[in-house]
Write an enzyme that holds these catalytic residues in place. Structure first.
Site, PDB file in Angstrom:
ATOM      1  N   TYR A 147      -3.592   4.359   9.824  1.00 32.53           N
ATOM      2  CA  TYR A 147      -3.179   4.896  11.121  1.00 32.53           C
ATOM      3  C   TYR A 147      -4.373   5.377  11.939  1.00 32.53           C
ATOM      4  O   TYR A 147      -4.424   5.213  13.159  1.00 32.53           O
ATOM      5  CB  TYR A 147      -2.181   6.033  10.887  1.00 32.53           C
ATOM      6  CG  TYR A 147      -1.460   6.540  12.124  1.00 32.53           C
ATOM      7  CD1 TYR A 147      -1.254   5.717  13.232  1.00 32.53           C
ATOM      8  CD2 TYR A 147      -0.964   7.838  12.168  1.00 32.53           C
ATOM      9  CE1 TYR A 147      -0.582   6.183  14.346  1.00 32.53           C
ATOM     10  CE2 TYR A 147      -0.291   8.312  13.278  1.00 32.53           C
ATOM     11  CZ  TYR A 147      -0.101   7.479  14.368  1.00 32.53           C
ATOM     12  OH  TYR A 147       0.571   7.941  15.477  1.00 32.53           O
ATOM     13  N   ARG A 157       6.217  14.167  23.786  1.00 32.32           N
ATOM     14  CA  ARG A 157       5.753  15.242  24.663  1.00 32.32           C
ATOM     15  C   ARG A 157       4.370  15.693  24.220  1.00 32.32           C
ATOM     16  O   ARG A 157       4.054  15.673  23.036  1.00 32.32           O
ATOM     17  CB  ARG A 157       6.697  16.441  24.610  1.00 32.32           C
ATOM     18  CG  ARG A 157       8.079  16.144  25.184  1.00 32.32           C
ATOM     19  CD  ARG A 157       8.860  17.413  25.369  1.00 32.32           C
ATOM     20  NE  ARG A 157      10.182  17.147  25.888  1.00 32.32           N
ATOM     21  CZ  ARG A 157      10.876  17.982  26.631  1.00 32.32           C
ATOM     22  NH1 ARG A 157      10.340  19.146  26.954  1.00 32.32           N
ATOM     23  NH2 ARG A 157      12.079  17.681  27.060  1.00 32.32           N
ATOM     24  N   ASP A 217       0.821  -1.207   0.000  1.00 32.64           N
ATOM     25  CA  ASP A 217       0.000   0.000   0.000  1.00 32.64           C
ATOM     26  C   ASP A 217       0.859   1.262   0.000  1.00 32.64           C
ATOM     27  O   ASP A 217       0.489   2.278  -0.594  1.00 32.64           O
ATOM     28  CB  ASP A 217      -0.921   0.005   1.217  1.00 32.64           C
ATOM     29  CG  ASP A 217      -2.092  -0.951   1.068  1.00 32.64           C
ATOM     30  OD1 ASP A 217      -2.307  -1.455  -0.053  1.00 32.64           O
ATOM     31  OD2 ASP A 217      -2.793  -1.201   2.064  1.00 32.64           O
TER      32      ASP A 217
END
Length: 290
Positions: A188, A156, A71
């Protein structure tokens, strides 16, 4: 005669299995009398006498581009070729293969069917991204899957303001934000807790990454929406912005990130039996029915 006569080929050159499938595909296309145009980098991995072209010129020379890889390979080709409206067909030599849906052992059969006109075409939209600093453009990029704001090298919390269509949505402290197309909703964004969206939807999903509040949830908005992220002035770290995991940009406090739908759409070609829900069952391990 096939509507596709000039066939562009892009292969994942670092993968020996992809090169094997590419060589097999070239032999089939040559036997059938099609004109082959090899992407420049791909040409270095195979023995050939075909025409060679830079990737960003393939769309001007070809009626169809076939991508042999995963992909990620197809995403890269899509970003480069969407502006030409040349359709893409994927042969899977990667892992999941949501976009590259022809398996290596059916190359001749399935590619032959596509070239004979037996296929289905699917339109997908991409995102344009730009970063401005003090009123000047400093970077831009495009994405078929997603644009992601994240901390970069250091883990962070980062702070940013989100605006949609000029309306203030929230100030968020989190590890970042995924802005995803329906195509990217199984990538994601899914790992971040976002919803799976059917590829035909004209919608965009925003998925917060580990927000510092339990009430922050993914938001689905219409595909024509325009987004602006303003990097908070109090950030110690300098957040990164990536497009499909590439085109990495390091931002600074006060930078403005603008994201909207790209004017050019991508056409993906699939075999006739292509089924989005069947792919989800196979790739995501959903239970099969009777």
């Amino acid at each position: 005669m096939s509507e596709f006569q000039n066939i562009g080929l892009i292969g994942r050159t670092e993968s020996s299995s992809a090169v094997m499938s590419l060589t097999r595909l070239m032999a089939f296309l040559e036997k059938e009398g099609y004109a082959i145009v090899l992407e420049e980098e791909t040409s270095t991995a195979v023995r050939h006498s075909a025409r060679i072209s830079p990737r960003d010129k393939l769309g001007e020379l070809c009626d169809l581009v076939i991508v042999v890889g995963g992909d990620g390979s197809l995403l890269s080709a899509a970003r480069a070729l969407a502006k030409f409206s040349v359709p893409l067909l994927g042969i899977n030599r990667g892992r999941l293969g949501f976009l590259t849906d022809i398996t290596p052992d059916e190359v001749e059969q399935k590619v032959g069917e596509v070239l004979a006109g037996k296929y289905m075409a699917e339109s997908r939209f991409l995102l344009d991204m730009s970063v401005s600093r003090n009123g000047s453009l400093v970077a831009n990029g495009s994405a078929l899957n997603d644009v992601v704001l994240h901390p970069g090298e250091f883990i962070r919390m980062i702070e940013f303001d989100l605006f949609i269509d000029g309306q203030f949505v929230y100030t968020q402290r989190s590890d970042g934000l995924i802005i995803s197309t329906p195509t990217g909703s199984t990538a994601y964004a899914l790992s971040g807790g976002g919803p799976i969206m059917h590829p035909k939807l004209d919608a965009i999903v925003l998925v917060p990454l580990n927000p510092h509040t339990l009430s922050s949830r993914p938001i689905v908005v219409e595909g024509s929406s325009e987004f602006e992220l303003i990097i908070g002035e109090q950030n110690i770290t300098k957040p990164y912005v990536t497009c499909d995991g590439h085109d990495q940009v390091i931002t600074k406090p006060g930078d403005r990130i603008r994201i909207h739908k790209k004017p050019h759409r991508l056409t993906l070609i699939h075999p006739l039996e292509h089924n989005f829900y069947g792919i989800c069952r196979s790739k995501l391990g959903w239970a099969g029915g009777a």
